[in-house]
Design a protein around this motif. Structure first.
Motif, PDB file in Angstrom:
ATOM      1  N   GLU A  78      62.084  14.393   4.257  1.00 26.47           N
ATOM      2  CA  GLU A  78      63.358  15.064   4.075  1.00 26.47           C
ATOM      3  C   GLU A  78      63.117  16.408   3.388  1.00 26.47           C
ATOM      4  N   ASP A  79      64.177  17.192   3.213  1.00 19.64           N
ATOM      5  CA  ASP A  79      64.007  18.540   2.667  1.00 19.64           C
ATOM      6  C   ASP A  79      63.334  18.539   1.305  1.00 19.64           C
ATOM      7  N   THR A 127      60.919  10.656  -2.172  1.00 13.34           N
ATOM      8  CA  THR A 127      62.146  11.435  -2.048  1.00 13.34           C
ATOM      9  C   THR A 127      63.027  11.125  -3.253  1.00 13.34           C
ATOM     10  N   SER A 166      61.396  15.900   0.102  1.00 12.43           N
ATOM     11  CA  SER A 166      60.344  14.880   0.049  1.00 12.43           C
ATOM     12  C   SER A 166      58.998  15.506  -0.305  1.00 12.43           C
ATOM     13  N   THR A 171      56.307  14.416  10.122  1.00 12.59           N
ATOM     14  CA  THR A 171      57.412  15.317   9.833  1.00 12.59           C
ATOM     15  C   THR A 171      58.759  14.603   9.847  1.00 12.59           C
ATOM     16  N   THR A 172      58.956  13.707  10.789  1.00 14.91           N
ATOM     17  CA  THR A 172      60.261  13.051  10.909  1.00 14.91           C
ATOM     18  C   THR A 172      60.557  12.124   9.736  1.00 14.91           C
ATOM     19  N   TYR A 173      59.531  11.750   8.965  1.00 13.94           N
ATOM     20  CA  TYR A 173      59.737  10.878   7.805  1.00 13.94           C
ATOM     21  C   TYR A 173      60.037  11.675   6.539  1.00 13.94           C
ATOM     22  N   SER A 180      56.994  23.766   8.137  1.00 12.75           N
ATOM     23  CA  SER A 180      57.950  22.930   8.877  1.00 12.75           C
ATOM     24  C   SER A 180      57.332  21.658   9.434  1.00 12.75           C
ATOM     25  N   SER A 181      56.169  21.275   8.931  1.00 11.95           N
ATOM     26  CA  SER A 181      55.525  20.062   9.456  1.00 11.95           C
ATOM     27  C   SER A 181      54.644  19.420   8.409  1.00 11.95           C
ATOM     28  N   THR A 182      54.437  18.111   8.565  1.00 17.86           N
ATOM     29  CA  THR A 182      53.514  17.340   7.736  1.00 17.86           C
ATOM     30  C   THR A 182      52.677  16.496   8.673  1.00 17.86           C
ATOM     31  N   THR A 183      51.360  16.722   8.697  1.00 20.73           N
ATOM     32  CA  THR A 183      50.507  16.120   9.706  1.00 20.73           C
ATOM     33  C   THR A 183      49.223  15.600   9.089  1.00 20.73           C
ATOM     34  N   ASP A 229      51.808  12.751  13.218  1.00 23.56           N
ATOM     35  CA  ASP A 229      52.857  13.656  12.739  1.00 23.56           C
ATOM     36  C   ASP A 229      53.837  12.872  11.871  1.00 23.56           C
TER      37      ASP A 229
END
Length: 317
Positions: free
Chosen positions: A158-159, A183, A161, A154-156, A134-137, A152
């Motif tokens: 998408e499901d 994406t 991506s 994560t907000t950039y 659930s994260s990309t860091t 972080d």
């Protein structure tokens, strides 16, 4: 320059290191048909294998394997780094470039797949992207094995991506880093941030092209950096600079070799470290090739960040 490598599947090749007043260029690969046996060795100036430095067995799990985009040596240092994963957990290996010394350390990165690797020139710290459920860091791993989350992303994401192999680049002079997010059905976005301040400086939307391999021109003397990347258009290869507005300016051009097997075309495999004699460098292998898989044949391509420069290619046997 004629290059001939006697170990097949050299999908991972490293930058140079300066140790004991001697410049060396290091290569790294799993053995053919043996993905959990890996070897670090020095390369001659023609990129043929010179001497073995270390040979290691991967034994964290039956499916642990190296990543094609994650081998780096610290320029001016005495070690090389590579990452492995089994699809659930990952590990960062630190291997000495002093013959006979072997493994320095292993740092576990649990519950994340790490890929794309960079080494800070000044500190020797490693930077990599940790992809968790659930994260990309973007994380830092220092010389003591301490893991520090930095940026972080994560907000950039998408499901659907992804961050592709070779989709990051970094400059140590002012700690800038770029990460490309792909994406489906959307333009690629490059997240540009500073590792020191951990602040995102820009989000660059690429205008009508996709990057296959990211690079950067780091001019350390004046702290001036240029984002660069490789664009593949059919059989045409173009390496060039990317502006803050997402425009591509081709500098160096080449041609993708014709495949010997139409059902298994040649592809660009990953971003690799800079060799001694070029500004950028990447391998070309059949799409089916994997590290530690069957022996195969491919090519090196390399060139300079100069307008009108023609890429050079050499075969890997």
């Amino acid at each position: 320059i004629k290059m001939a490598l006697t170990i097949a599947q050299l999908l991972i090749l490293g930058s140079f290191s300066i140790a004991q007043a001697e410049v060396a260029w290091y290569g790294f690969s799993p053995a053919p048909n043996s993905p959990q046996t890996v070897e670090l060795y020095t390369l001659r100036s023609d990129a043929s294998i010179d001497e073995s430095v270390a040979r290691l067995e991967l034994n964290h799990s039956a499916t642990e394997h190296v990543s094609i985009d994650a081998f780096r040596c610290r320029p001016g240092g005495t070690f090389c780094l590579f990452t492995t994963t089994d699809g659930t957990d990952s590990w960062l290996y630190n291997v000495s470039t002093r013959r006979g010394q072997g493994l320095n350390s292993i740092t576990a990165v649990p519950q994340a797949v790490i890929h794309n690797l960079h080494v800070d020139l000044a500190t020797g710290a490693a930077y990599t992207v940790a992809l968790a459920t659930s994260s990309t860091t973007v994380i830092e791993v220092d010389g003591q094995g301490t893991i520090t989350p930095l940026v972080d992303l994560t907000t950039y994401m998408e499901d659907n991506s992804t961050i592709l192999p070779g989709g990051t680049t970094q400059c140590s002079d002012n700690d800038d880093m770029w990460v490309t997010i792909r994406t489906p059905d959307k333009s690629d976005r490059v997240i540009y941030f500073n590792l020191r301040t951990r602040a995102v400086k820009n989000v660059i939307t690429l205008q009508g092209f996709e990057i296959t391999s990211m690079w950067s021109q780091c001019i350390d003397q004046i702290d001036l950096n240029h984002l660069a990347g490789l664009v593949v258009n059919g059989s045409d290869l173009m390496m060039g600079f990317i502006s803050n507005q997402g425009q591509f300016n081709a500098l160096s051009r080449g041609i993708l070799p014709p495949s010997k097997n139409p059902s298994d075309p040649y592809v660009i495999t990953a971003l690799l470290s800079e060799p001694l004699f070029a500004d950028f460098f990447f391998p070309i292998y059949p799409a089916s090739a994997t590290p530690g898989g069957p022996a195969t044949e491919g090519y090196f391509a390399f060139g300079e960040f100069k307008a009108g420069n023609a890429m050079k290619q050499a075969s890997i046997n």
